[in-house]
Structures are given as structure tokens and as C-alpha cells.
Write a protein that holds these residues in place. Structure first.
Motif, PDB file in Angstrom:
ATOM      1  N   PHE A 191       3.009   2.054  -3.475  1.00 42.75           N
ATOM      2  CA  PHE A 191       1.601   2.468  -3.597  1.00 42.75           C
ATOM      3  C   PHE A 191       0.891   1.789  -4.771  1.00 42.75           C
ATOM      4  CE2 PHE A 191      -1.994   5.015  -4.825  1.00 42.75           C
ATOM      5  CZ  PHE A 191      -2.631   5.213  -3.611  1.00 42.75           C
ATOM      6  N   ALA A 192       1.516   1.786  -5.942  1.00 41.25           N
ATOM      7  CA  ALA A 192       0.823   1.274  -7.140  1.00 41.25           C
ATOM      8  C   ALA A 192       0.409  -0.177  -6.927  1.00 41.25           C
ATOM      9  CB  ALA A 192       1.727   1.416  -8.357  1.00 41.25           C
ATOM     10  N   LYS A 193       1.312  -0.984  -6.373  1.00 40.69           N
ATOM     11  CA  LYS A 193       1.022  -2.403  -6.184  1.00 40.69           C
ATOM     12  C   LYS A 193      -0.086  -2.575  -5.127  1.00 40.69           C
ATOM     13  CE  LYS A 193       3.388  -6.775  -5.484  1.00 40.69           C
ATOM     14  NZ  LYS A 193       3.672  -7.222  -4.126  1.00 40.69           N
ATOM     15  N   ALA A 194       0.017  -1.837  -4.023  1.00 38.59           N
ATOM     16  CA  ALA A 194      -0.974  -1.973  -2.944  1.00 38.59           C
ATOM     17  C   ALA A 194      -2.355  -1.522  -3.436  1.00 38.59           C
ATOM     18  CB  ALA A 194      -0.541  -1.162  -1.724  1.00 38.59           C
ATOM     19  N   ALA A 195      -2.388  -0.445  -4.226  1.00 40.91           N
ATOM     20  CA  ALA A 195      -3.672   0.058  -4.733  1.00 40.91           C
ATOM     21  C   ALA A 195      -4.277  -0.942  -5.712  1.00 40.91           C
ATOM     22  CB  ALA A 195      -3.481   1.425  -5.382  1.00 40.91           C
ATOM     23  N   ALA A 196      -3.420  -1.600  -6.505  1.00 43.97           N
ATOM     24  CA  ALA A 196      -3.924  -2.596  -7.464  1.00 43.97           C
ATOM     25  C   ALA A 196      -4.526  -3.790  -6.711  1.00 43.97           C
ATOM     26  CB  ALA A 196      -2.791  -3.052  -8.381  1.00 43.97           C
ATOM     27  N   GLU A 197      -3.896  -4.195  -5.621  1.00 46.51           N
ATOM     28  CA  GLU A 197      -4.429  -5.294  -4.799  1.00 46.51           C
ATOM     29  C   GLU A 197      -5.815  -4.926  -4.260  1.00 46.51           C
ATOM     30  OE1 GLU A 197      -3.341  -8.376  -4.079  1.00 46.51           O
ATOM     31  OE2 GLU A 197      -1.762  -7.990  -5.568  1.00 46.51           O
TER      32      GLU A 197
ATOM     33  N   ASN B  45      -4.190   9.036   3.170  1.00 42.11           N
ATOM     34  CA  ASN B  45      -4.774   7.705   2.999  1.00 42.11           C
ATOM     35  C   ASN B  45      -3.762   6.646   2.563  1.00 42.11           C
ATOM     36  OD1 ASN B  45      -7.031   6.039   2.845  1.00 42.11           O
ATOM     37  ND2 ASN B  45      -7.413   6.541   0.726  1.00 42.11           N
ATOM     38  N   ALA B  46      -2.652   7.111   1.967  1.00 36.60           N
ATOM     39  CA  ALA B  46      -1.643   6.161   1.467  1.00 36.60           C
ATOM     40  C   ALA B  46      -1.071   5.322   2.612  1.00 36.60           C
ATOM     41  CB  ALA B  46      -0.532   6.923   0.755  1.00 36.60           C
ATOM     42  N   VAL B  47      -1.193   5.821   3.844  1.00 31.57           N
ATOM     43  CA  VAL B  47      -0.630   5.082   4.980  1.00 31.57           C
ATOM     44  C   VAL B  47      -1.376   3.758   5.203  1.00 31.57           C
ATOM     45  CG1 VAL B  47      -0.345   5.124   7.504  1.00 31.57           C
ATOM     46  CG2 VAL B  47       0.388   7.069   6.119  1.00 31.57           C
ATOM     47  N   SER B  48      -2.713   3.819   5.195  1.00 31.04           N
ATOM     48  CA  SER B  48      -3.442   2.550   5.384  1.00 31.04           C
ATOM     49  C   SER B  48      -3.273   1.661   4.149  1.00 31.04           C
ATOM     50  CB  SER B  48      -4.922   2.795   5.697  1.00 31.04           C
ATOM     51  OG  SER B  48      -5.516   3.600   4.705  1.00 31.04           O
ATOM     52  N   ILE B  49      -3.262   2.277   2.973  1.00 30.70           N
ATOM     53  CA  ILE B  49      -3.133   1.473   1.743  1.00 30.70           C
ATOM     54  C   ILE B  49      -1.792   0.720   1.716  1.00 30.70           C
ATOM     55  CG2 ILE B  49      -2.990   1.608  -0.798  1.00 30.70           C
ATOM     56  CD1 ILE B  49      -5.059   3.869  -0.657  1.00 30.70           C
ATOM     57  N   CYS B  50      -0.730   1.393   2.147  1.00 29.70           N
ATOM     58  CA  CYS B  50       0.618   0.774   2.086  1.00 29.70           C
ATOM     59  C   CYS B  50       1.044   0.214   3.441  1.00 29.70           C
ATOM     60  CB  CYS B  50       1.643   1.804   1.632  1.00 29.70           C
ATOM     61  SG  CYS B  50       1.333   2.421  -0.020  1.00 29.70           S
TER      62      CYS B  50
END
Ligand SMILES: Cc1cc2nc3c(=O)[nH]c(=O)nc-3n(C[C@H](O)[C@H](O)[C@H](O)COP(=O)(O)O)c2cc1C
Length: 219
Positions: free
Chosen positions: A66-72, A166-171
Motif C-alpha cells: 500500500f505505502a509504495k502504491a499510494a506514494a506513486e 479503496n486499497a484494492v484499486s490502489i494496490c
């Protein structure tokens, strides 16, 4: 129950019992989902149900990525919303967050619980991914979201609790790899599903909507 009352009764549930919803009830609610409007009856959706080990695996993938995908995502250029509207939207978000935090504090709930719960489908016994396919315009996505809302309402009508994740679309790229899904699928988002713990403060967070006149214009 009047249908409009049912719409208002649906709320985000973030504390579930361990009871797994019966397969036939889930299929009934997904069948209701499939009656959503959709472009030229293509029904451009797929519903992927996870429980037990598969749900644990997805939650692990989310927690690890999650952290990496959210940073992107944060690096992407800001969308072209007018300054005034962007401020108004932020103010609405800040108001609802601060109300939620004071409510949970007053109830003695652990504030970290909700944040961490997002990576764990709020510890629901079941998660559903709503999936669509690439398309030149956003029509498949719109139809899949309409199906999601049908599902949420049908689930409410059957006594189930749900929460949009929402984490599903983010990751999604990591989830597709981790769960061996076709790479061209679009993971619209996930829904946590189960039976609500009725008296949990996590399920009583105050909810508001703006007076509809404020967001309506008759031309
Ligand atoms: C696109 C979208 C993403 C959301 N993501 C999350 C999420 O990741 N975790 C969560 O707990 N709730 C999530 N929600 C639920 C909202 O927080 C919730 O709908 C909102 O606070 C209004 O509360 P209500 O659903 O109880 O009416 C999401 C809702 C939408 C529509």
C-alpha cells in the motif's frame, strides 16, 4: 421497508462478526448487482469472492504494497478541479474526519483501528472484488460501480454489513500478480462483507449528507 429508507439505512460497517455469509445469499445479492444498467448489455463485470486463505493473502499483499502504491499515486499531477471546489471538497473531508475522530475518541475506541482495518478488509470474513475490463471511455467502469451500489443495497436488505475498500484499486497491480489474476483486469474496488457487530462504535460513526438543495441546480 420503503426503498428510500433502505438506501439511507445502508452505512459503512467496519466491525464484523466472524460468521461467513451463506453462498446463496451472496449470489442473490450479486444477481441484484448484475441488474445494474450497463452499456449495450455487455455486463462488463466480474465478481471475485475471497474468504479464508485467499482473503488473508489479498490483505497481506495490500499491507505489503500500500505505502509504495499510494506514494506513486501521490506523484501524479493534481486533477483539474477549480481551486474553489478543491478547497470545498477538502473542507468537507476535514469536517467528516474530525467528527469521526472526536466520536471515536469519546467512545474510547482505538483510532488506529480504522486505519489498519483498511488493509485487512476491516477483518470481515468475506471480501468481494468488483472487476471490469479496459475500455476506450469509462463506460465499463461506470457500469461496474452501478453494480457495486446495487450489491451494497441488496446486502443491506439481507441484513449484511458492507464497507467499500479503496486499497484494492490502489494496490491492483500487486493484487493481480499476488493472486494470479489476468493482468488486463481492472480492479474497480473491494467490498468487505459480513454481519455487523451491532453495538460497535466503529459501526455508529456519525453520518451526514449536505442538504440536497446545496448540490442541486435546476436549469
Ligand atoms: C470510492 C470510495 C472509497 C472508499 N474507501 C473506503 C475505504 O478504503 N475504507 C473505508 O473504511 N471506507 C471507505 N469508503 C466508505 C466511505 O468512507 C463512506 O461511504 C463515507 O464515509 C460515508 O459513510 P457511509 O457509507 O456510512 O454513508 C469508501 C467509499 C467510496 C465511495
Amino acid at each position: 421497508m420503503d426503498f428510500i429508507d433502505l438506501i439511507k439505512e445502508r452505512k459503512s460497517i467496519r466491525h464484523f462478526t466472524a460468521e461467513l455469509p451463506p453462498r446463496e445469499v451472496i449470489l442473490e445479492c450479486l444477481e441484484a448487482a448484475s441488474w445494474a444498467p450497463n452499456p449495450t448489455s455487455q455486463q462488463p463485470w466480474k465478481f471475485i469472492i475471497l474468504s479464508g486463505e485467499s482473503l488473508k493473502k489479498m490483505c497481506r499483499v495490500i499491507a505489503d504494497n500500500f505505502a509504495k502504491a499510494a506514494a506513486e499515486l501521490a506523484k501524479q499531477p493534481a486533477p483539474a478541479v477549480s481551486d474553489g471546489m478543491a478547497q470545498e471538497l477538502k473542507a468537507r473531508k476535514d469536517r467528516s474526519f474530525s467528527e469521526m475522530l472526536s466520536f471515536l475518541k469519546e467512545k474510547g475506541a482505538d483510532i488506529q483501528t480504522i486505519g489498519a482495518g483498511n488493509f485487512a478488509f476491516h477483518h470481515a470474513p468475506m471480501g468481494i472484488m468488483f472487476v471490469t475490463y479496459p475500455c476506450k471511455n469509462q463506460n465499463y467502469l461506470k457500469a461496474a460501480v452501478a453494480a457495486m451500489e446495487n450489491f451494497l443495497l441488496a446486502a443491506t436488505a439481507r441484513g449484511l454489513g458492507t464497507c467499500w475498500i479503496n486499497a484494492v484499486s490502489i494496490c491492483q497491480e500487486s493484487i493481480k500478480k499476488g493472486l494470479d489474476l489476468e493482468p488486463d483486469l481492472i480492479l474497480v474496488d473491494g467490498v468487505a462483507v459480513g454481519y455487523p457487530v451491532k453495538d460497535s462504535s466503529l459501526n455508529q460513526i456519525p453520518r451526514h449528507r449536505l442538504p440536497v438543495e446545496e448540490v442541486t441546480e435546476f436549469l
